[in-house]
Design a protein around this motif. Structure first.
Motif, PDB file in Angstrom:
ATOM      1  N   LYS A  28      -0.822 -17.077  -6.254  1.00  0.00           N
ATOM      2  CA  LYS A  28      -0.332 -17.679  -7.504  1.00  0.00           C
ATOM      3  C   LYS A  28       0.852 -18.607  -7.235  1.00  0.00           C
ATOM      4  CE  LYS A  28       1.212 -14.845 -10.877  1.00  0.00           C
ATOM      5  NZ  LYS A  28       2.586 -15.144 -11.333  1.00  0.00           N
ATOM      6  N   SER A  29       1.801 -18.158  -6.418  1.00  0.00           N
ATOM      7  CA  SER A  29       2.979 -18.989  -6.143  1.00  0.00           C
ATOM      8  C   SER A  29       2.575 -20.308  -5.488  1.00  0.00           C
ATOM      9  CB  SER A  29       3.930 -18.247  -5.199  1.00  0.00           C
ATOM     10  OG  SER A  29       4.475 -17.130  -5.842  1.00  0.00           O
ATOM     11  N   ILE A  30       1.666 -20.226  -4.518  1.00  0.00           N
ATOM     12  CA  ILE A  30       1.261 -21.433  -3.790  1.00  0.00           C
ATOM     13  C   ILE A  30       0.412 -22.332  -4.699  1.00  0.00           C
ATOM     14  CG2 ILE A  30      -0.071 -22.239  -1.776  1.00  0.00           C
ATOM     15  CD1 ILE A  30       0.851 -19.695  -0.316  1.00  0.00           C
ATOM     16  N   HIS A  32       0.694 -22.696  -8.034  1.00  0.00           N
ATOM     17  CA  HIS A  32       1.616 -23.439  -8.921  1.00  0.00           C
ATOM     18  C   HIS A  32       2.224 -24.634  -8.182  1.00  0.00           C
ATOM     19  CE1 HIS A  32       2.023 -20.877 -12.461  1.00  0.00           C
ATOM     20  NE2 HIS A  32       2.278 -19.823 -11.733  1.00  0.00           N
ATOM     21  N   ARG A  33       2.708 -24.344  -6.974  1.00  0.00           N
ATOM     22  CA  ARG A  33       3.421 -25.395  -6.226  1.00  0.00           C
ATOM     23  C   ARG A  33       2.472 -26.496  -5.768  1.00  0.00           C
ATOM     24  NH1 ARG A  33       6.054 -20.663  -6.284  1.00  0.00           N
ATOM     25  NH2 ARG A  33       8.278 -20.493  -5.771  1.00  0.00           N
ATOM     26  N   SER A  34       1.213 -26.151  -5.468  1.00  0.00           N
ATOM     27  CA  SER A  34       0.240 -27.173  -5.062  1.00  0.00           C
ATOM     28  C   SER A  34       0.062 -28.193  -6.173  1.00  0.00           C
ATOM     29  CB  SER A  34      -1.124 -26.537  -4.778  1.00  0.00           C
ATOM     30  OG  SER A  34      -1.035 -25.622  -3.727  1.00  0.00           O
ATOM     31  N   SER A 174      16.316 -14.824  -6.266  1.00  0.00           N
ATOM     32  CA  SER A 174      15.196 -15.337  -7.076  1.00  0.00           C
ATOM     33  C   SER A 174      14.621 -16.607  -6.476  1.00  0.00           C
ATOM     34  CB  SER A 174      15.667 -15.608  -8.509  1.00  0.00           C
ATOM     35  OG  SER A 174      14.673 -16.359  -9.183  1.00  0.00           O
ATOM     36  N   ALA A 175      13.348 -16.516  -6.075  1.00  0.00           N
ATOM     37  CA  ALA A 175      12.650 -17.703  -5.557  1.00  0.00           C
ATOM     38  C   ALA A 175      12.456 -18.730  -6.663  1.00  0.00           C
ATOM     39  CB  ALA A 175      11.304 -17.299  -4.978  1.00  0.00           C
ATOM     40  N   GLN A 176      12.368 -18.242  -7.897  1.00  0.00           N
ATOM     41  CA  GLN A 176      12.173 -19.188  -9.002  1.00  0.00           C
ATOM     42  C   GLN A 176      13.419 -20.033  -9.215  1.00  0.00           C
ATOM     43  OE1 GLN A 176      10.823 -16.874 -12.342  1.00  0.00           O
ATOM     44  NE2 GLN A 176       8.779 -16.589 -11.471  1.00  0.00           N
ATOM     45  N   VAL A 177      14.589 -19.409  -9.151  1.00  0.00           N
ATOM     46  CA  VAL A 177      15.822 -20.174  -9.338  1.00  0.00           C
ATOM     47  C   VAL A 177      16.012 -21.142  -8.166  1.00  0.00           C
ATOM     48  CG1 VAL A 177      18.318 -20.047  -9.632  1.00  0.00           C
ATOM     49  CG2 VAL A 177      16.852 -18.312 -10.696  1.00  0.00           C
ATOM     50  N   ILE A 326       8.638  -7.866  -4.578  1.00  0.00           N
ATOM     51  CA  ILE A 326       9.209  -7.735  -5.919  1.00  0.00           C
ATOM     52  C   ILE A 326       8.138  -7.537  -7.002  1.00  0.00           C
ATOM     53  CG2 ILE A 326       9.376 -10.242  -6.389  1.00  0.00           C
ATOM     54  CD1 ILE A 326      12.008  -7.522  -7.236  1.00  0.00           C
ATOM     55  N   ASP A 327       6.945  -8.111  -6.799  1.00  0.00           N
ATOM     56  CA  ASP A 327       5.891  -7.953  -7.812  1.00  0.00           C
ATOM     57  C   ASP A 327       5.031  -6.715  -7.579  1.00  0.00           C
ATOM     58  OD1 ASP A 327       6.735 -10.252  -9.091  1.00  0.00           O
ATOM     59  OD2 ASP A 327       5.326 -11.552  -8.010  1.00  0.00           O
ATOM     60  N   GLU A 328       5.281  -6.004  -6.454  1.00  0.00           N
ATOM     61  CA  GLU A 328       4.384  -4.908  -6.077  1.00  0.00           C
ATOM     62  C   GLU A 328       4.915  -3.531  -6.459  1.00  0.00           C
ATOM     63  OE1 GLU A 328       3.053  -7.971  -5.423  1.00  0.00           O
ATOM     64  OE2 GLU A 328       4.316  -7.960  -3.634  1.00  0.00           O
ATOM     65  N   VAL A 353      13.457  -7.584 -15.948  1.00  0.00           N
ATOM     66  CA  VAL A 353      13.299  -8.899 -16.591  1.00  0.00           C
ATOM     67  C   VAL A 353      12.042  -9.622 -16.102  1.00  0.00           C
ATOM     68  CG1 VAL A 353      15.701  -9.236 -17.228  1.00  0.00           C
ATOM     69  CG2 VAL A 353      14.955  -9.945 -14.952  1.00  0.00           C
ATOM     70  N   LYS A 354      11.045  -8.855 -15.681  1.00  0.00           N
ATOM     71  CA  LYS A 354       9.744  -9.443 -15.348  1.00  0.00           C
ATOM     72  C   LYS A 354       8.917  -9.569 -16.638  1.00  0.00           C
ATOM     73  CE  LYS A 354      10.480 -10.025 -10.988  1.00  0.00           C
ATOM     74  NZ  LYS A 354      10.653 -11.393 -10.473  1.00  0.00           N
ATOM     75  N   GLU A 355       7.590  -9.698 -16.509  1.00  0.00           N
ATOM     76  CA  GLU A 355       6.758  -9.880 -17.706  1.00  0.00           C
ATOM     77  C   GLU A 355       7.001  -8.766 -18.726  1.00  0.00           C
ATOM     78  OE1 GLU A 355       6.133 -10.706 -14.681  1.00  0.00           O
ATOM     79  OE2 GLU A 355       4.432 -12.100 -14.485  1.00  0.00           O
TER      80      GLU A 355
HETATM   81  C1  S3P Z   1       7.752 -16.220  -7.992  1.00  0.00           C
HETATM   82  C2  S3P Z   1       8.931 -15.584  -7.753  1.00  0.00           C
HETATM   83  C3  S3P Z   1       9.218 -14.204  -8.189  1.00  0.00           C
HETATM   84  C4  S3P Z   1       7.972 -13.452  -8.637  1.00  0.00           C
HETATM   85  C5  S3P Z   1       7.055 -14.301  -9.463  1.00  0.00           C
HETATM   86  C6  S3P Z   1       6.642 -15.557  -8.704  1.00  0.00           C
HETATM   87  C7  S3P Z   1       7.579 -17.598  -7.502  1.00  0.00           C
HETATM   88  O1  S3P Z   1      10.116 -14.255  -9.280  1.00  0.00           O
HETATM   89  O2  S3P Z   1       8.320 -12.299  -9.357  1.00  0.00           O
HETATM   90  O3  S3P Z   1       5.888 -13.571  -9.809  1.00  0.00           O
HETATM   91  O4  S3P Z   1       6.419 -18.084  -7.443  1.00  0.00           O
HETATM   92  O5  S3P Z   1       8.580 -18.223  -7.135  1.00  0.00           O
HETATM   93  P1  S3P Z   1      11.721 -14.292  -9.042  1.00  0.00           P
HETATM   94  O6  S3P Z   1      11.971 -15.412  -8.146  1.00  0.00           O
HETATM   95  O7  S3P Z   1      12.309 -14.474 -10.399  1.00  0.00           O
HETATM   96  O8  S3P Z   1      12.036 -12.950  -8.447  1.00  0.00           O
END
Ligand code: S3P
Length: 451
Positions: A28-30, A32-34, A174-177, A326-328, A353-355
Protein backbone atom coordinates in the motif's frame (compact mmCIF):
# COMPACT_ATOMS: atom_id res chain seq x y z
CA UNK A 1 -15.04 3.95 1.59
CA UNK A 2 -17.92 6.42 1.74
CA UNK A 3 -20.41 6.92 4.53
CA UNK A 4 -22.99 5.33 2.22
CA UNK A 5 -21.17 1.97 2.18
CA UNK A 6 -23.49 -0.59 3.81
CA UNK A 7 -22.07 -2.66 6.68
CA UNK A 8 -21.11 -6.22 5.81
CA UNK A 9 -21.29 -8.34 8.95
CA UNK A 10 -19.58 -11.74 8.79
CA UNK A 11 -19.05 -14.70 11.11
CA UNK A 12 -15.62 -16.32 10.88
CA UNK A 13 -15.99 -19.98 11.80
CA UNK A 14 -13.42 -22.32 13.34
CA UNK A 15 -11.17 -23.43 10.51
CA UNK A 16 -9.69 -26.60 9.17
CA UNK A 17 -5.94 -26.33 8.51
CA UNK A 18 -4.79 -23.76 5.94
CA UNK A 19 -2.90 -25.12 2.93
CA UNK A 20 -1.69 -23.93 -0.45
CA UNK A 21 0.03 -20.90 -1.96
CA UNK A 22 -1.22 -17.35 -2.21
CA UNK A 23 0.17 -14.07 -3.50
CA UNK A 24 -0.85 -10.98 -1.55
CA UNK A 25 -1.62 -7.68 -3.33
CA UNK A 26 0.89 -4.89 -3.83
CA UNK A 27 2.31 -2.85 -0.98
CA UNK A 28 0.00 0.00 0.00
CA UNK A 29 2.75 2.48 0.91
CA UNK A 30 4.64 1.87 -2.33
CA UNK A 31 1.43 1.99 -4.39
CA UNK A 32 0.49 5.44 -3.02
CA UNK A 33 3.97 6.76 -3.72
CA UNK A 34 4.09 5.24 -7.22
CA UNK A 35 1.03 7.23 -8.19
CA UNK A 36 2.13 10.46 -6.53
CA UNK A 37 5.66 10.43 -7.96
CA UNK A 38 4.48 9.17 -11.36
CA UNK A 39 2.03 12.08 -11.40
CA UNK A 40 4.93 14.51 -10.91
CA UNK A 41 7.29 13.02 -13.51
CA UNK A 42 6.94 14.28 -17.08
CA UNK A 43 6.38 11.27 -19.34
CA UNK A 44 5.02 7.77 -18.87
CA UNK A 45 5.44 5.86 -15.59
CA UNK A 46 4.33 2.21 -15.74
CA UNK A 47 3.38 0.40 -12.56
CA UNK A 48 2.68 -3.31 -12.18
CA UNK A 49 1.37 -4.97 -9.05
CA UNK A 50 -0.35 -1.76 -7.92
CA UNK A 51 -2.70 -2.30 -4.98
CA UNK A 52 -6.21 -1.53 -6.23
CA UNK A 53 -7.64 -0.90 -2.76
CA UNK A 54 -9.87 2.05 -1.92
CA UNK A 55 -7.08 3.99 -0.18
CA UNK A 56 -4.83 3.96 -3.24
CA UNK A 57 -7.80 4.82 -5.45
CA UNK A 58 -8.34 7.93 -3.29
CA UNK A 59 -4.77 8.98 -4.09
CA UNK A 60 -5.31 8.29 -7.81
CA UNK A 61 -8.52 10.32 -7.90
CA UNK A 62 -6.82 13.27 -6.18
CA UNK A 63 -3.83 13.24 -8.54
CA UNK A 64 -6.21 13.10 -11.53
CA UNK A 65 -8.11 16.06 -10.10
CA UNK A 66 -4.79 17.95 -10.09
CA UNK A 67 -3.95 17.21 -13.71
CA UNK A 68 -2.23 13.82 -13.99
CA UNK A 69 -3.43 11.17 -16.46
CA UNK A 70 -3.75 7.87 -14.58
CA UNK A 71 -5.10 4.82 -16.37
CA UNK A 72 -5.59 1.15 -15.56
CA UNK A 73 -4.57 -1.17 -18.39
CA UNK A 74 -5.07 -4.57 -16.72
CA UNK A 75 -5.13 -6.10 -13.24
CA UNK A 76 -2.54 -4.12 -11.24
CA UNK A 77 -1.10 -2.59 -14.44
CA UNK A 78 -1.30 1.18 -14.46
CA UNK A 79 0.09 3.95 -16.66
CA UNK A 80 0.63 7.46 -15.35
CA UNK A 81 1.50 10.60 -17.28
CA UNK A 82 2.64 13.30 -14.91
CA UNK A 83 2.47 17.09 -14.86
CA UNK A 84 6.06 17.81 -13.73
CA UNK A 85 7.30 18.99 -10.31
CA UNK A 86 5.50 22.26 -9.57
CA UNK A 87 2.85 21.54 -12.21
CA UNK A 88 -0.10 20.40 -10.09
CA UNK A 89 -3.33 22.17 -11.01
CA UNK A 90 -6.05 23.63 -8.84
CA UNK A 91 -8.60 20.84 -8.09
CA UNK A 92 -12.17 21.88 -8.87
CA UNK A 93 -13.84 19.99 -6.00
CA UNK A 94 -12.92 18.80 -2.51
CA UNK A 95 -10.37 15.95 -2.37
CA UNK A 96 -12.16 12.97 -0.82
CA UNK A 97 -9.56 10.95 1.06
CA UNK A 98 -12.03 8.26 2.19
CA UNK A 99 -10.38 6.28 5.01
CA UNK A 100 -6.79 7.00 3.99
CA UNK A 101 -4.41 8.79 6.35
CA UNK A 102 -1.48 8.18 4.00
CA UNK A 103 -3.24 9.87 1.06
CA UNK A 104 -4.20 12.81 3.25
CA UNK A 105 -0.86 13.51 4.90
CA UNK A 106 1.33 12.92 1.85
CA UNK A 107 -0.92 14.98 -0.43
CA UNK A 108 -0.99 17.81 2.11
CA UNK A 109 2.79 17.83 1.72
CA UNK A 110 2.68 17.85 -2.07
CA UNK A 111 0.10 20.62 -2.25
CA UNK A 112 1.78 22.75 0.44
CA UNK A 113 4.46 23.92 -2.01
CA UNK A 114 2.08 24.57 -4.94
CA UNK A 115 0.11 27.81 -5.37
CA UNK A 116 -3.24 26.03 -5.08
CA UNK A 117 -6.03 25.76 -2.57
CA UNK A 118 -7.52 22.39 -1.72
CA UNK A 119 -10.06 21.13 0.75
CA UNK A 120 -9.67 17.67 2.22
CA UNK A 121 -12.59 15.54 3.39
CA UNK A 122 -12.77 11.96 4.63
CA UNK A 123 -14.88 9.32 6.35
CA UNK A 124 -15.78 9.28 10.06
CA UNK A 125 -12.57 7.43 11.00
CA UNK A 126 -10.23 9.73 9.08
CA UNK A 127 -12.06 12.81 10.38
CA UNK A 128 -11.03 11.85 13.94
CA UNK A 129 -7.30 11.55 13.15
CA UNK A 130 -4.80 14.28 14.08
CA UNK A 131 -3.38 16.32 11.20
CA UNK A 132 -1.53 18.83 13.42
CA UNK A 133 1.60 16.72 13.00
CA UNK A 134 1.78 17.73 9.32
CA UNK A 135 0.10 21.13 9.64
CA UNK A 136 2.90 22.33 11.94
CA UNK A 137 5.94 21.70 9.67
CA UNK A 138 4.06 22.56 6.47
CA UNK A 139 2.95 25.88 8.01
CA UNK A 140 6.62 26.60 8.75
CA UNK A 141 7.25 26.11 5.02
CA UNK A 142 4.64 28.79 4.26
CA UNK A 143 1.40 26.85 3.71
CA UNK A 144 -1.77 28.09 5.37
CA UNK A 145 -4.39 25.82 6.96
CA UNK A 146 -7.93 26.16 8.21
CA UNK A 147 -8.67 22.90 10.00
CA UNK A 148 -11.60 21.57 12.00
CA UNK A 149 -11.20 21.67 15.81
CA UNK A 150 -8.22 19.61 17.02
CA UNK A 151 -6.42 19.98 13.67
CA UNK A 152 -8.74 17.52 11.96
CA UNK A 153 -10.56 17.03 8.66
CA UNK A 154 -12.40 18.61 6.95
CA UNK A 155 -9.64 21.13 6.35
CA UNK A 156 -8.65 23.71 3.81
CA UNK A 157 -5.04 24.09 2.67
CA UNK A 158 -3.64 27.09 0.81
CA UNK A 159 -0.28 26.12 -0.61
CA UNK A 160 2.45 28.57 -1.51
CA UNK A 161 5.17 28.85 -4.13
CA UNK A 162 7.99 29.38 -3.55
CA UNK A 163 7.81 27.61 -0.19
CA UNK A 164 10.52 27.98 2.43
CA UNK A 165 12.92 25.07 3.05
CA UNK A 166 13.02 23.92 6.67
CA UNK A 167 15.05 21.65 8.90
CA UNK A 168 12.61 19.60 10.94
CA UNK A 169 13.23 17.07 13.70
CA UNK A 170 10.34 14.59 13.85
CA UNK A 171 8.66 14.67 17.28
CA UNK A 172 6.80 11.40 16.51
CA UNK A 173 8.18 8.41 14.62
CA UNK A 174 6.02 8.83 11.52
CA UNK A 175 6.82 7.95 7.91
CA UNK A 176 3.78 9.95 6.90
CA UNK A 177 5.07 13.15 8.48
CA UNK A 178 8.57 12.56 7.10
CA UNK A 179 7.15 11.93 3.63
CA UNK A 180 4.85 14.97 3.71
CA UNK A 181 7.84 17.24 4.37
CA UNK A 182 10.04 15.56 1.73
CA UNK A 183 7.25 15.83 -0.85
CA UNK A 184 6.76 19.51 0.00
CA UNK A 185 10.53 19.88 -0.32
CA UNK A 186 10.41 18.55 -3.89
CA UNK A 187 9.00 21.85 -5.15
CA UNK A 188 10.81 24.11 -2.65
CA UNK A 189 13.98 25.99 -3.59
CA UNK A 190 17.07 24.92 -1.63
CA UNK A 191 17.49 22.01 0.74
CA UNK A 192 14.74 20.68 2.99
CA UNK A 193 16.01 18.52 5.86
CA UNK A 194 14.17 15.96 7.97
CA UNK A 195 15.87 14.59 11.08
CA UNK A 196 14.51 11.21 12.06
CA UNK A 197 15.66 10.03 15.52
CA UNK A 198 13.81 6.70 15.17
CA UNK A 199 13.88 5.16 11.66
CA UNK A 200 10.51 4.57 10.01
CA UNK A 201 9.62 2.96 6.66
CA UNK A 202 11.94 4.39 4.02
CA UNK A 203 9.92 3.90 0.82
CA UNK A 204 9.75 7.66 0.15
CA UNK A 205 13.52 7.99 0.27
CA UNK A 206 14.12 4.94 -1.94
CA UNK A 207 11.51 5.95 -4.48
CA UNK A 208 12.38 9.66 -4.63
CA UNK A 209 15.96 8.64 -5.40
CA UNK A 210 14.70 6.10 -7.95
CA UNK A 211 12.76 8.88 -9.71
CA UNK A 212 15.95 10.96 -9.85
CA UNK A 213 15.44 13.41 -6.97
CA UNK A 214 18.58 14.79 -5.33
CA UNK A 215 18.16 13.14 -1.91
CA UNK A 216 20.78 12.02 0.58
CA UNK A 217 20.51 10.09 3.84
CA UNK A 218 23.16 10.33 6.52
CA UNK A 219 23.01 8.01 9.53
CA UNK A 220 24.58 9.19 12.77
CA UNK A 221 26.28 6.77 15.21
CA UNK A 222 23.15 6.72 17.41
CA UNK A 223 20.98 5.70 14.45
CA UNK A 224 19.45 9.15 13.83
CA UNK A 225 18.84 9.66 10.11
CA UNK A 226 19.33 13.02 8.44
CA UNK A 227 17.47 13.18 5.13
CA UNK A 228 18.08 16.06 2.76
CA UNK A 229 16.24 16.79 -0.45
CA UNK A 230 17.20 19.51 -2.93
CA UNK A 231 14.04 20.96 -4.42
CA UNK A 232 12.90 22.07 -7.85
CA UNK A 233 14.41 18.98 -9.50
CA UNK A 234 12.98 17.12 -12.46
CA UNK A 235 11.61 13.63 -11.79
CA UNK A 236 12.16 11.04 -14.51
CA UNK A 237 9.34 8.57 -15.26
CA UNK A 238 9.95 5.00 -14.08
CA UNK A 239 8.84 1.42 -14.57
CA UNK A 240 7.91 0.07 -11.16
CA UNK A 241 7.06 -3.41 -9.90
CA UNK A 242 5.34 -3.18 -6.53
CA UNK A 243 6.27 -6.01 -4.11
CA UNK A 244 3.58 -7.76 -2.05
CA UNK A 245 2.47 -5.98 1.10
CA UNK A 246 3.99 -7.46 4.29
CA UNK A 247 1.17 -5.83 6.26
CA UNK A 248 -1.37 -7.85 4.25
CA UNK A 249 0.70 -11.05 4.37
CA UNK A 250 0.73 -10.67 8.18
CA UNK A 251 -2.87 -11.91 8.54
CA UNK A 252 -2.19 -15.19 6.75
CA UNK A 253 1.17 -15.66 8.46
CA UNK A 254 -0.52 -15.52 11.86
CA UNK A 255 -3.50 -17.59 10.67
CA UNK A 256 -1.16 -20.42 9.62
CA UNK A 257 0.81 -20.18 12.87
CA UNK A 258 -2.26 -20.51 15.10
CA UNK A 259 -4.53 -22.95 13.21
CA UNK A 260 -3.26 -26.50 13.93
CA UNK A 261 -2.08 -28.50 10.91
CA UNK A 262 -1.54 -25.43 8.67
CA UNK A 263 1.32 -25.20 6.19
CA UNK A 264 1.17 -22.40 3.60
CA UNK A 265 3.33 -20.35 1.27
CA UNK A 266 2.78 -16.62 0.90
CA UNK A 267 4.57 -15.50 -2.26
CA UNK A 268 6.29 -12.23 -3.07
CA UNK A 269 6.30 -10.65 0.42
CA UNK A 270 8.20 -7.37 0.77
CA UNK A 271 10.83 -7.68 3.50
CA UNK A 272 12.21 -4.15 3.70
CA UNK A 273 13.86 -4.08 7.18
CA UNK A 274 11.77 -1.02 8.12
CA UNK A 275 8.65 -3.21 7.65
CA UNK A 276 9.68 -6.70 8.75
CA UNK A 277 9.36 -6.36 12.54
CA UNK A 278 6.39 -8.73 12.90
CA UNK A 279 8.29 -11.65 11.36
CA UNK A 280 11.15 -11.12 13.81
CA UNK A 281 8.76 -10.97 16.79
CA UNK A 282 6.81 -14.06 15.68
CA UNK A 283 10.09 -15.97 15.31
CA UNK A 284 11.05 -14.91 18.86
CA UNK A 285 7.71 -16.41 19.94
CA UNK A 286 8.60 -19.71 18.24
CA UNK A 287 6.89 -19.19 14.87
CA UNK A 288 8.25 -21.29 12.01
CA UNK A 289 8.60 -18.84 9.14
CA UNK A 290 11.02 -19.76 6.37
CA UNK A 291 12.22 -17.39 3.64
CA UNK A 292 12.38 -19.03 0.21
CA UNK A 293 13.84 -17.61 -3.00
CA UNK A 294 15.02 -14.31 -1.45
CA UNK A 295 15.29 -11.74 -4.26
CA UNK A 296 14.80 -8.07 -5.14
CA UNK A 297 11.61 -6.63 -6.65
CA UNK A 298 11.35 -2.93 -7.46
CA UNK A 299 14.47 -2.16 -5.39
CA UNK A 300 13.01 -3.87 -2.29
CA UNK A 301 14.00 -7.21 -0.70
CA UNK A 302 11.30 -9.85 -1.27
CA UNK A 303 10.86 -13.58 -0.50
CA UNK A 304 8.22 -16.31 -0.51
CA UNK A 305 7.38 -17.26 3.06
CA UNK A 306 6.61 -20.81 4.15
CA UNK A 307 4.65 -20.72 7.41
CA UNK A 308 3.72 -23.76 9.50
CA UNK A 309 1.55 -24.15 12.57
CA UNK A 310 3.74 -23.53 15.63
CA UNK A 311 3.46 -23.52 19.41
CA UNK A 312 3.92 -19.87 20.26
CA UNK A 313 5.27 -18.55 23.55
CA UNK A 314 4.48 -15.10 24.95
CA UNK A 315 7.29 -12.54 25.06
CA UNK A 316 7.95 -8.96 26.07
CA UNK A 317 8.08 -7.05 22.80
CA UNK A 318 10.93 -4.53 22.59
CA UNK A 319 9.28 -1.15 21.91
CA UNK A 320 12.25 -0.24 19.67
CA UNK A 321 10.89 -2.60 17.02
CA UNK A 322 7.44 -0.89 16.92
CA UNK A 323 8.03 1.41 13.92
CA UNK A 324 8.99 -1.65 11.82
CA UNK A 325 5.64 -3.31 12.59
CA UNK A 326 3.41 -0.36 13.44
CA UNK A 327 0.44 -1.69 11.42
CA UNK A 328 0.89 -5.29 12.59
CA UNK A 329 0.04 -4.96 16.29
CA UNK A 330 -3.64 -5.90 15.93
CA UNK A 331 -2.70 -9.25 14.37
CA UNK A 332 0.22 -9.73 16.79
CA UNK A 333 -2.31 -9.37 19.63
CA UNK A 334 -4.28 -12.26 18.11
CA UNK A 335 -1.13 -14.42 17.95
CA UNK A 336 -0.42 -13.49 21.59
CA UNK A 337 -3.95 -14.53 22.61
CA UNK A 338 -3.18 -18.07 21.39
CA UNK A 339 0.40 -18.24 22.77
CA UNK A 340 1.53 -19.95 25.92
CA UNK A 341 2.12 -17.42 28.71
CA UNK A 342 2.13 -13.66 28.77
CA UNK A 343 2.91 -11.18 25.99
CA UNK A 344 3.67 -7.62 27.07
CA UNK A 345 3.69 -4.66 24.66
CA UNK A 346 4.44 -1.03 25.47
CA UNK A 347 5.39 2.26 23.84
CA UNK A 348 2.42 2.03 21.48
CA UNK A 349 0.74 5.45 21.97
CA UNK A 350 0.67 5.83 18.16
CA UNK A 351 -1.80 2.94 17.90
CA UNK A 352 -4.42 5.16 19.49
CA UNK A 353 -4.45 7.47 16.43
CA UNK A 354 -4.61 4.91 13.62
CA UNK A 355 -7.83 4.13 11.70
CA UNK A 356 -9.23 3.40 15.18
CA UNK A 357 -7.77 3.40 18.70
CA UNK A 358 -6.19 0.01 18.13
CA UNK A 359 -5.33 -0.58 21.78
CA UNK A 360 -8.85 -0.12 23.14
CA UNK A 361 -10.62 -1.57 20.11
CA UNK A 362 -8.47 -4.74 20.09
CA UNK A 363 -8.73 -5.13 23.87
CA UNK A 364 -12.53 -4.96 23.66
CA UNK A 365 -12.64 -7.24 20.59
CA UNK A 366 -10.36 -9.91 22.03
CA UNK A 367 -12.18 -9.85 25.38
CA UNK A 368 -15.46 -10.39 23.57
CA UNK A 369 -13.89 -13.42 21.88
CA UNK A 370 -12.84 -14.74 25.30
CA UNK A 371 -9.17 -13.72 25.48
CA UNK A 372 -7.52 -12.41 28.65
CA UNK A 373 -6.28 -8.88 27.97
CA UNK A 374 -5.22 -5.92 30.10
CA UNK A 375 -4.97 -2.45 28.56
CA UNK A 376 -2.27 -0.12 29.86
CA UNK A 377 -1.71 3.50 28.84
CA UNK A 378 0.57 2.53 25.98
CA UNK A 379 0.14 -1.17 25.28
CA UNK A 380 -1.68 -4.45 25.91
CA UNK A 381 -0.75 -7.34 28.18
CA UNK A 382 -2.17 -10.62 26.93
CA UNK A 383 -2.29 -13.98 28.69
CA UNK A 384 -2.56 -16.62 26.00
CA UNK A 385 -4.47 -19.90 25.83
CA UNK A 386 -1.38 -22.05 25.12
CA UNK A 387 -2.83 -23.07 21.78
CA UNK A 388 -6.38 -23.84 22.98
CA UNK A 389 -8.99 -22.20 20.75
CA UNK A 390 -10.54 -18.96 22.00
CA UNK A 391 -14.20 -19.39 23.06
CA UNK A 392 -15.42 -16.99 20.33
CA UNK A 393 -17.98 -14.19 20.43
CA UNK A 394 -21.24 -15.01 22.23
CA UNK A 395 -24.37 -15.57 20.11
CA UNK A 396 -25.94 -12.24 19.16
CA UNK A 397 -22.77 -10.16 19.69
CA UNK A 398 -20.21 -8.93 17.18
CA UNK A 399 -16.82 -7.30 17.33
CA UNK A 400 -16.98 -3.58 16.53
CA UNK A 401 -14.43 -2.71 13.84
CA UNK A 402 -14.86 1.10 13.89
CA UNK A 403 -14.14 1.45 10.13
CA UNK A 404 -10.71 -0.13 10.68
CA UNK A 405 -9.68 -2.72 8.08
CA UNK A 406 -6.95 -4.22 10.25
CA UNK A 407 -9.33 -4.83 13.17
CA UNK A 408 -11.71 -6.65 10.81
CA UNK A 409 -8.97 -8.87 9.34
CA UNK A 410 -7.32 -9.55 12.71
CA UNK A 411 -10.58 -10.67 14.29
CA UNK A 412 -11.38 -12.77 11.21
CA UNK A 413 -8.15 -14.66 11.93
CA UNK A 414 -9.10 -14.93 15.62
CA UNK A 415 -12.35 -16.57 14.48
CA UNK A 416 -10.42 -19.30 12.65
CA UNK A 417 -8.75 -20.25 15.93
CA UNK A 418 -11.94 -20.17 18.03
CA UNK A 419 -14.40 -22.79 19.26
CA UNK A 420 -17.63 -21.09 18.25
CA UNK A 421 -16.50 -18.52 15.69
CA UNK A 422 -16.07 -14.75 15.83
CA UNK A 423 -18.65 -12.33 14.44
CA UNK A 424 -17.38 -9.07 12.97
CA UNK A 425 -19.87 -6.21 12.61
CA UNK A 426 -18.51 -4.88 9.32
CA UNK A 427 -16.01 -6.36 6.87
CA UNK A 428 -16.46 -3.59 4.26
CA UNK A 429 -13.38 -1.62 5.49
CA UNK A 430 -11.18 -4.53 4.37
CA UNK A 431 -11.54 -3.16 0.82
CA UNK A 432 -9.44 -0.12 1.76
CA UNK A 433 -6.23 -2.20 1.75
CA UNK A 434 -6.97 -5.81 0.80
CA UNK A 435 -9.95 -6.25 -1.55
CA UNK A 436 -9.37 -10.01 -2.13
CA UNK A 437 -8.72 -10.94 1.52
CA UNK A 438 -11.82 -13.14 1.82
CA UNK A 439 -11.14 -14.83 -1.52
CA UNK A 440 -7.55 -15.71 -0.54
CA UNK A 441 -8.70 -16.94 2.87
CA UNK A 442 -11.27 -19.16 1.14
CA UNK A 443 -8.54 -20.53 -1.12
CA UNK A 444 -6.29 -21.49 1.81
CA UNK A 445 -9.20 -23.08 3.65
CA UNK A 446 -10.21 -25.22 0.68
CA UNK A 447 -6.85 -26.38 -0.63
CA UNK A 448 -5.95 -29.98 0.21
CA UNK A 449 -2.57 -30.65 1.86
CA UNK A 450 0.23 -31.05 -0.69
CA UNK A 451 -1.90 -29.61 -3.53
C1 S3P B 1 2.45 4.74 6.27
C2 S3P B 1 3.01 5.04 7.47
C3 S3P B 1 2.49 4.56 8.76
C4 S3P B 1 1.47 3.44 8.61
C5 S3P B 1 0.51 3.69 7.48
C6 S3P B 1 1.26 3.87 6.16
C7 S3P B 1 3.07 5.27 5.04
O1 S3P B 1 1.86 5.64 9.42
O2 S3P B 1 0.75 3.26 9.80
O3 S3P B 1 -0.38 2.59 7.35
O4 S3P B 1 2.75 4.77 3.93
O5 S3P B 1 3.90 6.18 5.15
P1 S3P B 1 2.71 6.65 10.37
O6 S3P B 1 3.81 7.14 9.56
O7 S3P B 1 1.74 7.71 10.77
O8 S3P B 1 3.13 5.79 11.53
Amino acid sequence: MTSATPSLPHRFAPARPLHGRIRVPGDKSISHRSIMLGALAVGETRVSGLLEGEDVMSTAAAMRAMGAAINREADGEWVINGVGVGGLLQPQTALDMGNSGTSTRLLMGLIASHPITASFIGDASLSKRPMGRVIEPLSAMGADFTASPGGRLPLMLRGTSPAVPITYRLPVASAQVKSAILLAGLNTPGITTVIEPIPTRDHSERMLKGFGADLTVETEPDGTRIIRIRGEAELKPQTITVPGDPSSAAFFIVAALIVPGSDIIVENVGLNPTRAGLIEVLRQMGGQIEELDAREVGGEPVADLRVRHSSLTGITVDPAISPAMIDEFPILFVAAALAQGRTVTSGLDELRVKESDRLTVMRVALELAGARVTETGDGLIIDGTAGMPLPGTPEGTAVATHLDHRIAMSMAVAGLASKNGVSVDDTSPIATSFPNFLALLGHLLHTEPGA
